[in-house]
Design a protein around this motif. Structure first.
Motif, mmCIF file in Angstrom:
data_model
loop_
_atom_site.group_PDB
_atom_site.id
_atom_site.type_symbol
_atom_site.label_atom_id
_atom_site.label_comp_id
_atom_site.label_asym_id
_atom_site.label_seq_id
_atom_site.Cartn_x
_atom_site.Cartn_y
_atom_site.Cartn_z
ATOM 1 N N LEU A 42 0.517 -0.945 -0.152
ATOM 2 C CA LEU A 42 -0.214 0.053 0.580
ATOM 3 C C LEU A 42 1.103 1.515 0.088
ATOM 4 C CD1 LEU A 42 -2.926 -1.218 2.461
ATOM 5 C CD2 LEU A 42 -2.857 -1.480 0.508
ATOM 6 N N LEU A 43 0.440 2.082 -1.203
ATOM 7 C CA LEU A 43 1.990 3.362 -1.185
ATOM 8 C C LEU A 43 1.123 4.689 -0.256
ATOM 9 C CD1 LEU A 43 2.611 3.083 -4.958
ATOM 10 C CD2 LEU A 43 3.674 1.221 -3.393
ATOM 11 N N ASN A 44 2.039 5.222 -0.222
ATOM 12 C CA ASN A 44 1.845 6.577 0.339
ATOM 13 C C ASN A 44 1.741 7.484 -0.516
ATOM 14 O OD1 ASN A 44 4.727 6.848 0.391
ATOM 15 N ND2 ASN A 44 5.103 7.079 1.959
ATOM 16 N N ASP A 45 1.325 8.983 -0.502
ATOM 17 C CA ASP A 45 1.170 9.655 -1.546
ATOM 18 C C ASP A 45 2.518 10.150 -2.215
ATOM 19 O OD1 ASP A 45 -1.040 10.047 -0.366
ATOM 20 O OD2 ASP A 45 -0.972 11.963 0.352
ATOM 21 N N ARG A 46 3.802 9.612 -1.658
ATOM 22 C CA ARG A 46 4.918 9.820 -2.510
ATOM 23 C C ARG A 46 5.211 8.353 -3.156
ATOM 24 N NH1 ARG A 46 3.835 11.959 2.037
ATOM 25 N NH2 ARG A 46 4.418 10.493 3.261
ATOM 26 N N GLY A 47 4.635 7.631 -3.233
ATOM 27 C CA GLY A 47 4.296 6.385 -4.068
ATOM 28 C C GLY A 47 5.360 4.868 -3.680
ATOM 29 N N LYS A 48 5.305 5.554 -2.210
ATOM 30 C CA LYS A 48 6.781 4.824 -1.297
ATOM 31 C C LYS A 48 5.392 3.580 -0.716
ATOM 32 C CE LYS A 48 10.446 7.659 -1.394
ATOM 33 N NZ LYS A 48 11.717 8.039 -0.540
ATOM 34 N N PRO A 49 5.965 2.065 -0.710
ATOM 35 C CA PRO A 49 5.020 1.433 0.161
ATOM 36 C C PRO A 49 4.949 1.392 1.974
ATOM 37 C CG PRO A 49 6.917 -0.124 -0.798
ATOM 38 C CD PRO A 49 6.729 1.705 -1.285
ATOM 39 N N TYR A 50 3.908 1.600 2.566
ATOM 40 C CA TYR A 50 3.710 2.480 3.956
ATOM 41 C C TYR A 50 3.413 0.700 4.431
ATOM 42 C CZ TYR A 50 -1.056 2.850 4.039
ATOM 43 O OH TYR A 50 -2.687 2.865 4.084
ATOM 44 N N THR A 51 2.567 0.183 4.377
ATOM 45 C CA THR A 51 2.913 -1.028 4.209
ATOM 46 C C THR A 51 2.009 -2.108 3.472
ATOM 47 O OG1 THR A 51 1.175 -2.621 6.514
ATOM 48 C CG2 THR A 51 -0.278 -0.686 4.888
ATOM 49 N N GLU A 52 1.695 -3.645 3.773
ATOM 50 C CA GLU A 52 1.754 -4.801 2.605
ATOM 51 C C GLU A 52 0.735 -5.330 3.390
ATOM 52 O OE1 GLU A 52 5.985 -5.912 1.382
ATOM 53 O OE2 GLU A 52 5.080 -6.819 2.663
ATOM 54 N N VAL A 53 -0.536 -6.061 1.744
ATOM 55 C CA VAL A 53 -1.166 -6.367 2.572
ATOM 56 C C VAL A 53 -1.795 -7.466 1.812
ATOM 57 C CG1 VAL A 53 -3.150 -4.622 3.120
ATOM 58 C CG2 VAL A 53 -3.333 -5.661 1.092
ATOM 59 N N MET A 54 -2.061 -8.998 1.350
ATOM 60 C CA MET A 54 -2.314 -9.992 0.920
ATOM 61 C C MET A 54 -3.964 -9.389 0.327
ATOM 62 S SD MET A 54 -1.166 -12.911 3.018
ATOM 63 C CE MET A 54 -1.843 -12.631 4.681
ATOM 64 N N GLU A 55 -4.121 -9.547 -1.002
ATOM 65 C CA GLU A 55 -5.708 -9.512 -1.256
ATOM 66 C C GLU A 55 -6.295 -10.695 -1.393
ATOM 67 O OE1 GLU A 55 -7.631 -6.452 -3.999
ATOM 68 O OE2 GLU A 55 -5.821 -6.212 -4.628
ATOM 69 N N TYR A 56 -7.480 -11.005 -0.885
ATOM 70 C CA TYR A 56 -8.170 -12.025 -0.818
ATOM 71 C C TYR A 56 -9.889 -12.622 -0.766
ATOM 72 C CZ TYR A 56 -8.942 -17.312 0.026
ATOM 73 O OH TYR A 56 -9.643 -18.303 -0.345
ATOM 74 N N ASP A 57 -9.820 -12.905 -1.380
ATOM 75 C CA ASP A 57 -11.820 -12.639 -1.771
ATOM 76 C C ASP A 57 -12.459 -11.042 -1.434
ATOM 77 O OD1 ASP A 57 -14.000 -13.513 -2.091
ATOM 78 O OD2 ASP A 57 -14.066 -14.774 -0.482
ATOM 79 N N GLY A 58 -11.802 -10.412 -1.761
ATOM 80 C CA GLY A 58 -12.161 -8.924 -1.296
ATOM 81 C C GLY A 58 -11.655 -8.414 -0.784
ATOM 82 N N TYR A 59 -11.284 -8.950 0.585
ATOM 83 C CA TYR A 59 -10.704 -9.009 1.488
ATOM 84 C C TYR A 59 -9.349 -8.124 1.615
ATOM 85 C CZ TYR A 59 -10.607 -8.338 6.823
ATOM 86 O OH TYR A 59 -10.422 -7.657 7.626
ATOM 87 N N LEU A 60 -8.189 -7.068 2.351
ATOM 88 C CA LEU A 60 -7.198 -6.533 2.489
ATOM 89 C C LEU A 60 -7.087 -7.488 3.933
ATOM 90 C CD1 LEU A 60 -7.236 -2.911 1.203
ATOM 91 C CD2 LEU A 60 -6.859 -5.379 -0.170
ATOM 92 N N PHE A 61 -6.245 -8.354 3.643
ATOM 93 C CA PHE A 61 -6.073 -8.885 4.990
ATOM 94 C C PHE A 61 -4.402 -8.205 5.278
ATOM 95 C CE2 PHE A 61 -8.545 -11.911 3.589
ATOM 96 C CZ PHE A 61 -8.747 -13.299 4.331
ATOM 97 N N PRO A 62 -3.784 -8.252 6.850
ATOM 98 C CA PRO A 62 -2.870 -7.775 7.470
ATOM 99 C C PRO A 62 -1.686 -8.246 5.958
ATOM 100 C CG PRO A 62 -3.601 -7.817 9.080
ATOM 101 C CD PRO A 62 -4.513 -8.384 8.035
ATOM 102 N N GLY A 63 -0.397 -8.218 6.090
ATOM 103 C CA GLY A 63 -0.028 -8.589 4.800
ATOM 104 C C GLY A 63 1.395 -9.728 5.907
#
Length: 300
Positions: A4-25
């Motif tokens: 997940l990117l911040n306004d400067r285009g850098k990752p601020y956290t990660e997720v696992m996208e599955y079945d319409g839901y964003l699970f913590p990375g």
């Protein structure tokens, strides 16, 4: 894994996208890092119909409601000094231990992701929701303290944009609420209690009694009063800040208190939203809230 990117285009956290839901990375259990494997593990658990799960979007009063429900269910007004058991992250061993003790769980998952047997046994669900403005502020303050987030340079206005667009763990508040409201509409006979964070603040004794009645526990009036006193936010927070869970260091390097207990206020959003942000937010919610059938309270 999706950054997940911040306004400067850098990752601020990660997720696992599955079945319409964003699970913590960093979700995982003993080497199992695929969401499908983790959910499959949950489906291996067996349940009895007296078990309870508190479901909520993050930062909506999950831990507070858990303490109340745990006290009612166990008949003891003692606080728990561990992290609350949660279907999303707790180990299988921890979840099985809950079955032998309080039989109360928590979750931020969508209905279709909860353990299969839990739903088939029609175990009781307490749906806690909070006004989305205070949720945004609380989520921001909490996320700033997490090891899994790099938000040192992120202010509230930027976070609010991510929160509204769903660029956060669990996705948008609106979508999460829609998933659960749809479930309630499609399965009207499922045992589900819907309760607002703000109602719990305004009418704590009535709220404790509603929870007791829902989970079929006949608590004596004096015990209900005791729970109300123990679960006043300042009393509860004071205990939590002085009795930090040993495994909380996995979540945060913050050492000055319990990261799940901050202010517990209704209306703190007024200290963070600009006039323009508030007006835009209200505009967006004008057509959404009536469809959700929610009576939202923004201040007491």
């Amino acid at each position: 894994m999706k950054p997940l990117l911040n306004d400067r285009g850098k990752p601020y956290t990660e997720v696992m996208e599955y079945d319409g839901y964003l699970f913590p990375g960093k979700l995982g259990r003993k080497g199992k890092t695929k969401v499908s494997e983790i959910l499959a593990d949950l489906n291996e658990l067996s349940f009895e119909d007296d078990e309870v799960c508190i479901v909520s979007y993050p930062k909506s009063g999950t831990h507070w409601t858990y303490e109340i429900c745990h006290m009612v269910k166990t008949g003891s007004s003692d606080f728990i000094d561990t992290l609350v058991p949660i279907f999303d992250y707790s180990s299988m061993e921890e979840l099985k231990e809950v079955q032998a003790t309080s039989r109360v769980y928590t979750s931020h998952l969508y209905p279709r992701h909860l353990p299969k047997q839990f739903m088939e046994k029609r175990c009781k669900i307490i749906l806690v929701y909070r006004n989305p403005k205070d949720v945004a502020v609380s989520y921001f303050k909490y996320s700033k303290k997490l090891r899994l987030h790099d938000m040192e340079d992120m202010g509230f206005s930027e976070f609010l944009r991510h929160y509204i667009s769903g660029n956060v763990w669990c996705g948008t508040w609106v979508k999460w609420m829609k998933e659960w409201k749809t479930f309630k509409e499609e399965t009207p006979d499922y045992p589900l209690l819907e309760i607002a964070y703000e109602d719990m603040k305004k009418n704590p004794k009535e709220s404790v009694q509603r929870i007791s009645d829902f989970i079929s526990v006949n608590s004596p009036p004096q015990f209900t009063d005791e729970i109300v006193e123990k679960c006043k936010f300042k009393v509860m927070a004071a205990h939590k800040h002085s009795n930090l869970p040993q495994n909380m260091e996995y979540l945060t390097a913050f050492e000055n208190g319990h990261i799940f207990y901050r202010k517990g206020e209704v209306g703190d959003w007024k200290n963070h939203f600009t006039v323009a942000e508030n007006e835009a937010f209200d505009k967006d919610m004008e057509t959404i809230l009536p469809k959700l059938g929610l009576n939202i309270t923004y201040e007491l």
